[in-house]
Design a protein around this motif. Structure first.
Motif, short mmCIF file in Angstrom:
data_model
loop_
_atom_site.label_atom_id
_atom_site.label_comp_id
_atom_site.label_asym_id
_atom_site.label_seq_id
_atom_site.Cartn_x
_atom_site.Cartn_y
_atom_site.Cartn_z
N ILE A 60 75.83 26.76 45.38
CA ILE A 60 75.56 26.05 44.13
C ILE A 60 74.65 26.88 43.22
O ILE A 60 74.81 26.89 42.00
CB ILE A 60 74.94 24.67 44.41
CG1 ILE A 60 75.97 23.76 45.12
CG2 ILE A 60 74.46 24.00 43.12
CD1 ILE A 60 75.44 22.40 45.50
N ASP A 63 76.48 29.10 40.91
CA ASP A 63 77.18 28.44 39.81
C ASP A 63 76.24 27.84 38.78
O ASP A 63 76.53 27.86 37.57
CB ASP A 63 78.08 27.33 40.36
CG ASP A 63 79.24 27.86 41.19
OD1 ASP A 63 79.47 29.09 41.15
OD2 ASP A 63 79.92 27.08 41.87
N VAL A 64 75.13 27.27 39.23
CA VAL A 64 74.24 26.53 38.33
C VAL A 64 73.17 27.42 37.69
O VAL A 64 72.85 27.27 36.52
CB VAL A 64 73.60 25.34 39.08
CG1 VAL A 64 72.54 24.65 38.21
CG2 VAL A 64 74.67 24.33 39.49
N ILE A 232 73.39 19.86 39.92
CA ILE A 232 73.58 19.97 41.36
C ILE A 232 74.37 18.77 41.89
O ILE A 232 75.29 18.92 42.71
CB ILE A 232 72.23 20.09 42.08
CG1 ILE A 232 71.59 21.45 41.75
CG2 ILE A 232 72.37 19.93 43.60
CD1 ILE A 232 70.16 21.59 42.22
N LYS A 235 77.93 19.32 41.00
CA LYS A 235 78.53 20.36 41.83
C LYS A 235 78.90 19.82 43.21
O LYS A 235 79.95 20.16 43.76
CB LYS A 235 77.58 21.55 41.97
CG LYS A 235 77.69 22.57 40.87
CD LYS A 235 79.06 23.21 40.87
CE LYS A 235 79.26 24.11 39.67
NZ LYS A 235 80.65 24.65 39.61
N MET A 236 78.04 18.98 43.78
CA MET A 236 78.36 18.40 45.09
C MET A 236 79.61 17.54 45.00
O MET A 236 80.46 17.56 45.90
CB MET A 236 77.17 17.57 45.59
CG MET A 236 76.00 18.40 46.08
SD MET A 236 76.35 19.27 47.64
CE MET A 236 76.05 17.95 48.83
#
Length: 259
Positions: A60, A63-64, A232, A235-236
């Motif tokens: 993550i 990506d974040v 986050i 994303k999860m």
């Protein structure tokens, strides 16, 4: 005033030209607390961590865009630090109302264990526990702040000996300082093997509480960067839908994370 602004601009340009760090360019930091809990989280002798929650958060992180810092701590200490806002995040947590007061649990759960809470005793002590009621008058080693099943956690009549970790609990049992230990069967069996403890001296008692055990990541409610937190969480959810979460937990022999 104009001269001050000019000097400031020149200073910033020089920092960029020479690749020097500038505070405004830093990514937000997230402090993740982990404890040694094989087979899903490991902390080596150099206090370096590895495991599922790190695999997920590092993916993550790419990506974040944040900086992940890992801090190792005994499980009870990790919870206390999260409650106080000294660390931002924990993983592998069972959700309960008490924890929900100071932790923001992230959906979905990334660990699904179809396992049982079981009790271990020394073979030589010939202890029998076939029903819940037979837990009474037994000294039971329990990891401090751990969550099990509701009846057990809320039972104030039991003689619970609080310890800092499952390893300490098993060590106390092997030294005959407690009568029994409660643990998640799947993780305890692995830990006994991994930690090279004397499994042959122990027996599982007949009474067990079987359930689907869900393990979550959670943020301290004192963590205030809501923009990063919401990214986050999204994303999860995305990882659940696109199968990435299932791929990340597969090396740990955990079941798929389906909707």
């Amino acid at each position: 005033m104009k001269k001050f602004i000019s000097y400031k601009m020149i200073f910033l340009v020089l920092l960029l030209m020479f690749d020097m760090p500038v505070a405004i360019a830093h990514h937000p930091q997230i402090v993740l607390g982990i404890n040694h809990a094989p087979p899903y989280t490991f902390v080596d002798t150099n206090q370096q961590g590895s495991g599922i929650i790190l695999d997920i958060m590092q993916r993550i992180e790419v990506d974040v865009g944040f900086e992940l810092q890992v801090v190792s701590c005994p499980f009870p200490r990790c919870l206390k630090m999260a409650k106080e806002g000294k660390i931002d995040m924990l993983g592998g947590l069972i959700k309960n109302p008490q924890r929900n007061d100071y932790l923001d649990f992230i959906e979905p759960a990334y660990m699904v264990l179809n396992s049982s809470f079981v009790f271990y005793a020394l073979k030589d002590n010939n202890i029998e526990v076939n029903t819940y009621e037979q837990l009474s008058n037994k000294r039971i080693a329990v990891t401090r702040k751990a969550a099990h099943f509701e009846r057990f956690d809320n039972d104030l009549t039991l003689d619970k000996v609080l310890v800092s970790s499952e390893k300490v609990a098993m060590d106390m049992l092997l030294k005959d300082r407690v009568d029994i230990v409660i643990a998640v069967e799947e993780t305890a069996d692995y830990s006994l093997k991994y930690l090279n403890q004397d499994r042959h001296k122990l027996q599982k008692l007949n009474y067990r509480y079987t359930d689907t055990i869900l393990g979550y990541a959670a943020f301290s409610r004192k963590y205030h960067n809501l923009e990063i937190l919401n990214k986050i969480k999204q994303k999860m959810r995305d990882f659940q839908k696109n199968g990435m979460l299932t791929e990340l937990v597969k090396p740990y022999n955990l079941p798929p994370i389906n909707e």
